[in-house]
Scaffold this motif. Structure first.
Motif, PDB file in Angstrom:
ATOM      1  N   ARG A 216      25.576  16.795  11.073  1.00  0.00           N
ATOM      2  CA  ARG A 216      24.400  17.448  10.477  1.00  0.00           C
ATOM      3  C   ARG A 216      24.771  18.716   9.720  1.00  0.00           C
ATOM      4  O   ARG A 216      24.208  19.032   8.675  1.00  0.00           O
ATOM      5  CB  ARG A 216      23.394  17.801  11.580  1.00  0.00           C
TER       6      ARG A 216
ATOM      7  N   ARG B 214       3.106  26.101   9.504  1.00  0.00           N
ATOM      8  CA  ARG B 214       2.482  24.778   9.500  1.00  0.00           C
ATOM      9  C   ARG B 214       3.019  23.921   8.363  1.00  0.00           C
ATOM     10  O   ARG B 214       3.178  22.703   8.506  1.00  0.00           O
ATOM     11  CB  ARG B 214       0.960  24.940   9.411  1.00  0.00           C
TER      12      ARG B 214
ATOM     13  N   ALA C 206       6.263  22.582   9.489  1.00  0.00           N
ATOM     14  CA  ALA C 206       6.050  21.499  10.455  1.00  0.00           C
ATOM     15  C   ALA C 206       5.731  20.189   9.737  1.00  0.00           C
ATOM     16  O   ALA C 206       6.242  19.126  10.107  1.00  0.00           O
ATOM     17  CB  ALA C 206       4.927  21.871  11.422  1.00  0.00           C
ATOM     18  N   LEU C 207       4.888  20.252   8.713  1.00  0.00           N
ATOM     19  CA  LEU C 207       4.547  19.049   7.957  1.00  0.00           C
ATOM     20  C   LEU C 207       5.778  18.467   7.266  1.00  0.00           C
ATOM     21  O   LEU C 207       5.895  17.250   7.107  1.00  0.00           O
ATOM     22  CB  LEU C 207       3.468  19.371   6.924  1.00  0.00           C
ATOM     23  N   LEU C 208       6.701  19.337   6.863  1.00  0.00           N
ATOM     24  CA  LEU C 208       7.924  18.892   6.201  1.00  0.00           C
ATOM     25  C   LEU C 208       8.977  18.411   7.199  1.00  0.00           C
ATOM     26  O   LEU C 208      10.003  17.859   6.802  1.00  0.00           O
ATOM     27  CB  LEU C 208       8.515  20.038   5.365  1.00  0.00           C
ATOM     28  N   GLY C 209       8.726  18.667   8.490  1.00  0.00           N
ATOM     29  CA  GLY C 209       9.698  18.303   9.503  1.00  0.00           C
ATOM     30  C   GLY C 209      10.940  19.165   9.480  1.00  0.00           C
ATOM     31  O   GLY C 209      12.021  18.737   9.898  1.00  0.00           O
ATOM     32  N   LYS C 210      10.782  20.399   8.998  1.00  0.00           N
ATOM     33  CA  LYS C 210      11.910  21.316   8.876  1.00  0.00           C
ATOM     34  C   LYS C 210      12.221  21.959  10.221  1.00  0.00           C
ATOM     35  O   LYS C 210      11.331  22.453  10.906  1.00  0.00           O
ATOM     36  CB  LYS C 210      11.564  22.405   7.854  1.00  0.00           C
ATOM     37  N   GLU C 211      13.484  21.951  10.616  1.00  0.00           N
ATOM     38  CA  GLU C 211      13.847  22.572  11.885  1.00  0.00           C
ATOM     39  C   GLU C 211      13.620  24.080  11.836  1.00  0.00           C
ATOM     40  O   GLU C 211      13.972  24.749  10.858  1.00  0.00           O
ATOM     41  CB  GLU C 211      15.314  22.296  12.227  1.00  0.00           C
TER      42      GLU C 211
ATOM     43  N   GLY D 222       5.702  21.451  16.871  1.00  0.00           N
ATOM     44  CA  GLY D 222       6.474  20.236  17.070  1.00  0.00           C
ATOM     45  C   GLY D 222       7.842  20.222  16.416  1.00  0.00           C
ATOM     46  O   GLY D 222       8.578  19.229  16.560  1.00  0.00           O
ATOM     47  N   ASN D 223       8.213  21.288  15.699  1.00  0.00           N
ATOM     48  CA  ASN D 223       9.515  21.313  15.022  1.00  0.00           C
ATOM     49  C   ASN D 223      10.339  22.538  15.418  1.00  0.00           C
ATOM     50  O   ASN D 223      11.350  22.841  14.774  1.00  0.00           O
ATOM     51  CB  ASN D 223       9.334  21.303  13.505  1.00  0.00           C
TER      52      ASN D 223
ATOM     53  N   SER E 158      12.918  24.100  17.623  1.00  0.00           N
ATOM     54  CA  SER E 158      13.963  23.647  18.532  1.00  0.00           C
ATOM     55  C   SER E 158      14.510  24.763  19.410  1.00  0.00           C
ATOM     56  O   SER E 158      15.241  24.497  20.367  1.00  0.00           O
ATOM     57  CB  SER E 158      15.116  23.015  17.742  1.00  0.00           C
TER      58      SER E 158
END
Length: 269
Positions: free
Chosen positions: A3, A179, A182-187, A216-217, A219
């Motif tokens: 990654r 937000r 989060a929608l982009l799924g960015k860590e 939710g994103n 970590s």
């Protein structure tokens, strides 16, 4: 591919997004750069501190980065060439490149250029250290070239957020930016500075923790104990350090804050 190393090399001579848009060398104001381990993202990082910040946080340990004029006019070519000297070491240490400040998004074109070139030319994992207050300035292209966002959430209560930021900030832009990430799924790694008598109220910590957990994103959460190591810098820029009389948090206070985040299912350190 690991990654951290997934950035692909750009074709020779290819124009980066910012360079193509401006049709001239991209320049910005850079306060300094450093090699760090464990504080600006995973592994050993080449961290560039961009000058300029719209906030004036009471606990800031880099008040000498607040103004654009505090930096040196630097081209993206210069900074990328400097980072390139250390890429083999950085890769071996599982690290990457981080833009910090100040506030990098005060210079979004320059920041976007650097992130793109760090990732595609040098093949480095990229991180953006930001308060999110200027998150609306981050283009989709800039975020696409950002592997990790270090999001500094100053406080949850609106009045307290404004107080912490020296009367200059509002929580709403940071919430909107978080937000969007989060929608982009960015860590995201959330950063929260624990200041006794200021940010350590139970409701305030609970608010940050509940919000971070809802995304939710996230970590990781870094609960950062307030310190006074930057006090001399306040004096150097002709300002009085506003938290000179504030004690640093005890280990028990820091552990208690981390437990609140952990109770929401978050990994807190």
């Amino acid at each position: 591919m690991d990654r951290l190393m997934r950035g692909a090399a750009a074709p020779a001579g290819a124009a980066t997004p910012a360079g193509a848009a401006t049709r001239r060398p991209v320049t910005g104001s850079v306060h300094s750069w450093d090699l760090s381990t464990g504080v600006d993202g995973p592994g050993t990082r080449f961290t560039a501190f961009l000058a300029g910040c719209p906030l004036a946080c009471l606990y800031c340990h880099n008040p000498d980065t607040w103004r654009l004029r505090n930096g040196r006019r630097t081209t993206a070519d210069e900074l990328v060439a400097e980072a390139a000297k250390y890429t083999a070491f950085i890769r071996a240490a599982g690290g990457g490149a981080t833009l910090s400040g100040g506030e990098p998004l005060l210079q979004p074109v320059f920041a976007g250029e650097l992130l793109h070139r760090f990732r595609h030319e040098l093949g480095l994992h990229t991180a953006l250290d930001t308060s999110g207050f200027l998150g609306a300035r981050a283009s989709d292209a800039l975020l696409a070239d950002t592997d990790l966002v270090l999001l500094d959430i100053k406080s949850w209560e609106p009045g307290l957020y404004r107080k912490v930021t020296g009367g200059r900030g509002e929580i709403a832009p940071t919430v909107a930016f978080a937000r969007r990430l989060a929608l982009l799924g960015k860590e995201v790694w959330v950063r929260f500075v624990l200041v006794p008598g200021l940010t350590d109220g139970p409701d305030n910590i609970e608010g940050v923790a509940a919000f971070a957990a809802s995304l939710g994103n996230v970590s990781r959460v870094d609960v950062l104990p307030f310190h006074k190591l930057g006090a001399a810098k306040w004096e150097a820029v002709g300002r009085t350090f506003p938290l000179a009389g504030t004690p640093v948090p005890t280990p028990e206070q820091v552990a208690g804050a981390r437990e609140v985040f952990a109770a929401h299912g978050l990994y807190a350190v």
